[in-house]
Motif scaffolding. Sequence first.
Motif, mmCIF file in Angstrom:
data_model
loop_
_atom_site.group_PDB
_atom_site.id
_atom_site.type_symbol
_atom_site.label_atom_id
_atom_site.label_comp_id
_atom_site.label_asym_id
_atom_site.label_seq_id
_atom_site.Cartn_x
_atom_site.Cartn_y
_atom_site.Cartn_z
ATOM 1 N N GLU A 99 -62.382 6.814 28.158
ATOM 2 C CA GLU A 99 -63.379 7.034 29.515
ATOM 3 C C GLU A 99 -63.528 8.219 29.554
ATOM 4 O O GLU A 99 -64.811 7.795 29.641
ATOM 5 N N LEU A 100 -62.662 9.164 29.556
ATOM 6 C CA LEU A 100 -63.689 10.700 29.618
ATOM 7 C C LEU A 100 -64.756 10.909 28.541
ATOM 8 O O LEU A 100 -66.108 11.592 28.877
ATOM 9 N N GLN A 101 -64.018 10.486 26.797
ATOM 10 C CA GLN A 101 -65.309 10.740 26.081
ATOM 11 C C GLN A 101 -66.408 10.190 26.138
ATOM 12 O O GLN A 101 -67.238 11.091 25.354
ATOM 13 N N LYS A 102 -65.979 9.094 26.723
ATOM 14 C CA LYS A 102 -67.677 8.602 27.218
ATOM 15 C C LYS A 102 -68.354 9.397 28.247
ATOM 16 O O LYS A 102 -69.935 9.184 27.476
ATOM 17 N N VAL A 103 -68.153 10.124 28.902
ATOM 18 C CA VAL A 103 -68.648 10.808 29.427
ATOM 19 C C VAL A 103 -68.835 12.679 29.258
ATOM 20 O O VAL A 103 -70.144 12.958 29.813
ATOM 21 N N ALA A 104 -67.879 13.328 28.234
ATOM 22 C CA ALA A 104 -67.810 14.571 28.625
ATOM 23 C C ALA A 104 -68.631 15.252 27.343
ATOM 24 O O ALA A 104 -69.078 14.333 26.201
ATOM 25 N N SER A 105 -69.286 16.160 27.684
ATOM 26 C CA SER A 105 -70.077 16.967 26.690
ATOM 27 C C SER A 105 -69.285 16.456 25.378
ATOM 28 O O SER A 105 -69.280 16.538 23.895
ATOM 29 N N HIS A 106 -68.039 17.412 25.390
ATOM 30 C CA HIS A 106 -66.838 17.328 24.359
ATOM 31 C C HIS A 106 -65.305 17.747 25.113
ATOM 32 O O HIS A 106 -65.397 18.615 25.929
ATOM 33 N N ILE A 107 -64.731 17.066 24.470
ATOM 34 C CA ILE A 107 -63.126 16.706 24.822
ATOM 35 C C ILE A 107 -62.067 17.429 23.650
ATOM 36 O O ILE A 107 -61.933 17.724 22.447
ATOM 37 N N TYR A 108 -61.219 18.474 24.292
ATOM 38 C CA TYR A 108 -60.212 19.517 22.950
ATOM 39 C C TYR A 108 -59.069 18.892 23.538
ATOM 40 O O TYR A 108 -58.014 19.251 24.730
ATOM 41 N N SER A 109 -58.590 18.173 22.681
ATOM 42 C CA SER A 109 -57.696 17.275 23.128
ATOM 43 C C SER A 109 -55.903 18.580 22.078
ATOM 44 O O SER A 109 -56.046 18.638 21.530
ATOM 45 N N TYR A 110 -55.232 18.999 23.737
ATOM 46 C CA TYR A 110 -54.215 19.752 23.076
ATOM 47 C C TYR A 110 -53.016 18.938 23.011
ATOM 48 O O TYR A 110 -52.560 18.387 23.838
ATOM 49 N N GLN A 111 -53.059 19.425 21.854
ATOM 50 C CA GLN A 111 -50.762 18.260 21.640
ATOM 51 C C GLN A 111 -50.340 18.698 20.586
ATOM 52 O O GLN A 111 -50.458 19.524 19.965
#
Length: 487
Positions: A194-206
């Motif tokens: 959902e956030l990927q659609k609106v964010a300029s960039h997503i940093y997913s820490y796994q």
Amino acid sequence: MSSNNKLTAAVIGTGFSGLCAAIKLEKELGVQAQLFEMSDDVGGTWEANRYPGAECDIPSHLYSFSFDLSPSWSKHYSNQAEIHAYLQNVAKKYNLYERIRFQTEVVRVEWIESKNQWFIQWRNVKDHEKTGSGYYNTVFAGLGPLRIPNIPKEFEGFQGPLVHTTRWDKNIDYSNKRIGIVGCGATAIQVIPELQKVASHIYSYQRTVAWVSPRDQFTYPRIIKMVFRWFPVLLKLYRFMLFVQHEMYYPYFGYYDSFLGRMVHKGFKKIIAFRLTRAGRPDLIPNLTPNYPPGCKRIAKSELYLEALCKPNVTVITNGVDQIKGRTIIDKQGNETEVDILILATGFDLQGFAGNLQIFGRNQTVTMNGFPNFFLFLGPSTGLGHNSVVTLIEIQVDFAIKCLKHVVQKDLAAIEPRRSAQEEFVSKLQKSFKGTVWKGGCRSWYMNDNGELYGLWSGSLTSFWWTLRKADINAFIQHKKAKSIKM
């Protein structure tokens, strides 16, 4: 109990557990319980968790009360709003709203030996000067394990908007922002697409990546809803079929190292590889393929998550977070990333799920030694990895009602399990985990700090029902009422 000493009950929480307990108490024992709820409305987990993409990973018709089936579910897997609306309708149907103290936090529950009752103290969540107290013969604790957010201390120093998914701040503008998301459990798997659609960039820490299987999501046609409404027996049959389908998953969990288990493991690997390759990111296959068998940690369901991680505005970081400086996240390899918003999908504090509540017994599962007439739902040893927790809740509540019926019929003051019976139960349960997937080599929220599997039932849901199908009174201490002195 005599009519002039009628059983009284307090129910803490108004999620699935609390509502089920209140309904069954009235239906089976004629007891109108007093309910306590910290929030403004019923719903428990489904009232609190309002992050984008919040949905259930158990089919709607199975994730509902067996005694109150709904023919109107819109999709195979329902979202937060629809499940919350279902629980609101259930509360209205059984006239529970008038007996609920909203915005009320129970802070102390203490067994008073001289009265053979529980003394309960509560306060208003917004004004702690507004307090109250009362005595009750029995307490049903439907606190819910998914309510106290786990916020690791290293993130508290972030100098920007810090949001835990269970306390979602809808007033923040997430569009065109650099967003760091910590965690890769079910919540992160739902919120990232959902956030990927609106964010300029997503940093997913796994830190430990999750197994993700696609959902068979679909919308129920109007004609199917009409058929379920006109022929309730077909609705019950459909629900039973869903139950059997999910019970059939258990042989893998119980025998994951068998030929069938190894085939399932290979199948999961192929699905992950296929989806990432199809999305144009085969380079992510090594990083997003877990190194433990499926089911050791709960398997998440999403047809969108892996694909979202492949988008150009998403970066997957599997090194883990080392520290926070201002708005900069530093991973374990020393790489620095500045973000505008930090979102914690770090789950819940299961061992501290009681929050501010202090409970003092007479001197874990459904009943506990030292806690007469105290019934805890979704506590230790009751989690599930393959089926509906709502059905499990109903089984627990039915067991508690059987115990209380014995109390009433024998005119007792209270009932509590013997310590020997409790220890025997726990020992047997711990041994039964040997060879199951939950001992497959991963760290999960099912475990406590000592690595013991305290959060799960080790078998099928059918075996849970069989174990609790009757209350073995010989395993309980039966407290007799104090004899009244005649003058």
